[in-house]
Write a protein that holds these residues in place. Sequence first.
Motif, PDB file in Angstrom:
ATOM      1  N   UNK A 889       0.845  -1.188   0.000  1.00  0.00           N
ATOM      2  CA  UNK A 889       0.000   0.000   0.000  1.00  0.00           C
ATOM      3  C   UNK A 889       0.888   1.249   0.000  1.00  0.00           C
ATOM      4  N   UNK A 890       0.471   2.256  -0.731  1.00  0.00           N
ATOM      5  CA  UNK A 890       1.230   3.498  -0.867  1.00  0.00           C
ATOM      6  C   UNK A 890       1.665   4.022   0.491  1.00  0.00           C
ATOM      7  N   UNK A 891       2.972   4.177   0.660  1.00  0.00           N
ATOM      8  CA  UNK A 891       3.516   4.629   1.937  1.00  0.00           C
ATOM      9  C   UNK A 891       3.069   6.028   2.318  1.00  0.00           C
ATOM     10  N   UNK A 892       2.600   6.813   1.346  1.00  0.00           N
ATOM     11  CA  UNK A 892       2.166   8.174   1.655  1.00  0.00           C
ATOM     12  C   UNK A 892       0.878   8.194   2.462  1.00  0.00           C
ATOM     13  N   UNK A 893       0.170   7.050   2.538  1.00  0.00           N
ATOM     14  CA  UNK A 893      -1.018   6.966   3.387  1.00  0.00           C
ATOM     15  C   UNK A 893      -0.653   6.877   4.859  1.00  0.00           C
ATOM     16  N   UNK A 894       0.599   6.572   5.135  1.00  0.00           N
ATOM     17  CA  UNK A 894       1.124   6.557   6.521  1.00  0.00           C
ATOM     18  C   UNK A 894       0.264   5.689   7.442  1.00  0.00           C
ATOM     19  N   UNK A 895      -0.192   4.566   6.933  1.00  0.00           N
ATOM     20  CA  UNK A 895      -0.967   3.647   7.764  1.00  0.00           C
ATOM     21  C   UNK A 895      -2.393   4.070   8.012  1.00  0.00           C
ATOM     22  N   UNK A 896      -2.841   5.196   7.411  1.00  0.00           N
ATOM     23  CA  UNK A 896      -4.200   5.689   7.660  1.00  0.00           C
ATOM     24  C   UNK A 896      -5.175   5.066   6.678  1.00  0.00           C
ATOM     25  N   UNK A 897      -5.426   3.773   6.840  1.00  0.00           N
ATOM     26  CA  UNK A 897      -6.375   3.069   5.995  1.00  0.00           C
ATOM     27  C   UNK A 897      -6.802   1.792   6.712  1.00  0.00           C
TER      28      UNK A 897
END
Length: 945
Positions: A889-897
């Motif tokens: 998962x795209x690291x730019x989401x910073x775990x917010x999913x």
Amino acid sequence: MMGLLLRIVVFVLFLPFLAASRNPALNDDVLGLIVFKADLRDPGSKLVSWNEDDDDPCHWLGVKCDPKTNRVTELSLDGFFLSGKIGRGLLQLQSLRTLSLSKNNFSGTLSSDLLRLESLRNLDLSENKLSGPIPDDFFGQCRSIRSISLAKNAFFGAIPPNVGSCSTLAALNLSSNRLSGSLPCGLWSLNALRSLDLSDNNLVGEIPVGISKMYNLRSISLHGNRLSGHLPDDIGDCLLLKSLDLAGNSLSGSLPESMRNLSICTYLSLSSNSFSGEVPTWIGEMKSLATLDLSRNGFSGQLPGSLGDLQLLEVLNLSRNGFTGSFPEPLRSCKSLVDVDLSQNSLTGNLPLWVFELGLQQVLVSKNKLSGSIEIPPTSASTLQVLDLSSNAFSGSIPEGVGKLKSLEVLDLSGNRLNGSIPSQIGGAASLKELRLGKNSLKGAIPTQIGNCSSLTSLDLSQNNLTGPIPPTLANLTNLQIINFSRNRLTGTIPKQLSDISHLLSFNISHNLLSGDIPSGSFFNTIPPSSLSDNPGLCGSIVNRSCPAVLPKPIVLNPENSSPNPSSGSTLSPTGLHHKKILLSVSALVAIGAAAIIALGVITITILNVRARAAASQSAAALALSDDYLSQSPTTDANSGRLVMFAGGDPEFSAGAHALLNKDCELGRGGFGAVYKTMLRDGRPVAIKKLTVSSLVKSQEDFEREVKKLGKVQHPNLVALEGYYWTPSLQLLVYEFVSGGSLYKHLHESSASNALSWQERFDIILGTAKSLAHLHRLDIIHYNLKSANILLDGSGEPKIGDYGLAKLLPMLDHYVLSSKIQSALGYMAPEFACRTVKITEKCDVYAFGVLTLEIMAGKRPVEYMEDDVAVLCDMVRAALEEGRVVGCVDGRLCGKFPVEEAIAVMKLGLICTSQVPSNRPDMGEVVNILELIRCPQDSQEEELG
């Protein structure tokens, strides 16, 4: 367990004899349901209570029995996530009256044996994955069936002609399939039918005469097909009809007079057809109408005064026609009216005061010829939520009473001739979300009170004569996403506080007189330079202009003067005077040098502008001579060019050829050609695609036929095709302009701080899936799906472009598809490499799967490295097998999913990229799966309900 298997084997072998038995044993229903369950996959363990050792199944989940006989009368398993085949075990349920298996994943073909159950009254198999043609003998098995729903499956082929055999049928729903062919005449033999829904299929031909035989008909929906011809003259003889929906077809002609007899009809929708002529005065005799939708047709003339007789009318949509005359005054008698849409006609005159007094919620009259001032009376109702008066000829000032419209959410007055200042009372519209005042002649300052509109998300004041500073109170608007102050005369600096607006997506202040440095912050660090252009006083790295250093003013003291007061009258010593002269000389030199540099810059820019204008004029002249398309009227000979706009009106561009196809207006290039931005004469921006496959394009007749079909395709997630231009050497397609840029740029060219959120990514995936499913229902294959062809509008909604363009070519050979259309490596389905494999919509499914992984991972489908090539599908598949797919998962989401949802979406993407086309789901199934991923709790609530 062995005993159970033996019983099942015996049951299957002797099923015909058991089904014919008049005195079944008490546990025959148990055995039948257990055999039915044996063919299923039950991932949610919903059928765990089904125990073969029970004496009866009456306490099993989803089962209801007759309390006297303990025989099963109802089997309702809606939304249980079951999959597999609908087995023959159900044939043992001889007392079954209701069979409802909707909202599951049942697959396979439809069995005619189901209707052999003598007691069956209601059959609902909707929203599954059933496919194949409806068997010819299916309706021939009808006994006492009352309702049949096969909606939202994948059935194809013609509706069997013996459908009229079900004489007791009261409700028939075959909507949202792929049924084709014409309407069978046998339909009209169903004189007990109350509800008929055949919408969203591919049915063609005329509606046959004889519908008057269906004297019990209450509701008929045929929208979203390809029906043509006139409405049958006897359609008005269905006197009990309450709902008639024929939208989205190719029906033509005038409305048959028999429709005046539909006095109890409450819903009439004929939108998106080719009806013509005037709206008849007898429309007022349909006194029960609550919804009247005649939009997107060719109606003309003045609106009849009899519309005022529709006292129960709530929704009136007459947009996109050719109506003339004034705003229909009789509508003020329609006390129940809530929504009025008269946009894109040729109405003239003033806007009546009663529009604000009637209690309306939505008034849309954009793109007409209305004029005069806008007046809001003191007695205005506070119910109005949307007021769109854009692209008319209104003049005068904006009324102060707009602040009293407390419920107003959207106010669009753009594209008029309004003058005066923006009233400070605008701050009273606390519910306002979108304010569009662009393209007027407004002057004065932007009122600071606009900062009180706390719900505002979009603010467009562009192309006016506004002066003064940008008010810092805008920083109070924490929901603001779009600000457009371009092409005014604003002065001063950009308030630093604006960097605190966390949701800001677009900030355009180009072509003003602003100065000073640009605020820092997450948004302003990545703002495009074009949004700041033509503000000579702005400085900072973004505009490539350094800000001048602020130096303290030099203080020169007389060293021989002991008084600290410089105005004490003391004289400077010769030494002090010498210092002053030196300082003045340096200041003068600096000033002279700066003036020289500025003068040199002005001269240089002036020379460059003169040369640029000359070059542009030569380019425009050359283009005009070669194609001469803007000089032609729509009625000129086809060989010299014809511009056609589907919505009618004045089909001309506001600028010359140089502005239309000038390099400076180019938005991008693709497999079919370059895309340019230009303005229509009414001030609306559009995107122009100049096809570069002219040598392959069909004849003018075929080209226009295919383009007109694409012009009728309507979906919120598709870029609308609004018109075209044709000459043998030049073909242009006119699309709606989508302002948010491509998905590719948002994924691969934005910073971490501006990266798409989880919710935004999911909405883009779901919206794309819905639009592809809609195209496939219309037998349109995209062929060229990729992130560069998906645009995001101002609210972040995805819109797919370039769909259906392959139909403009004379043949769909693999060379054309691979070289001209499927230009983006990584999205191509493997079958493109094989000349013997038929290209189907499953190619789009494959590209959608790649796109889904691209959105989730934030990586391109193919990444080139120094010594290797990384294919995204292979990388995610390997990670899934190793149990580390979350790391993709795209690291730019910073775990917010939500982890579970993300894994499910990526698995779906991999399934869609299966090497075997038949293993890929269709897009309708993909939409269902995505909706289940998003709202699993809703499905659980439905099960419990």
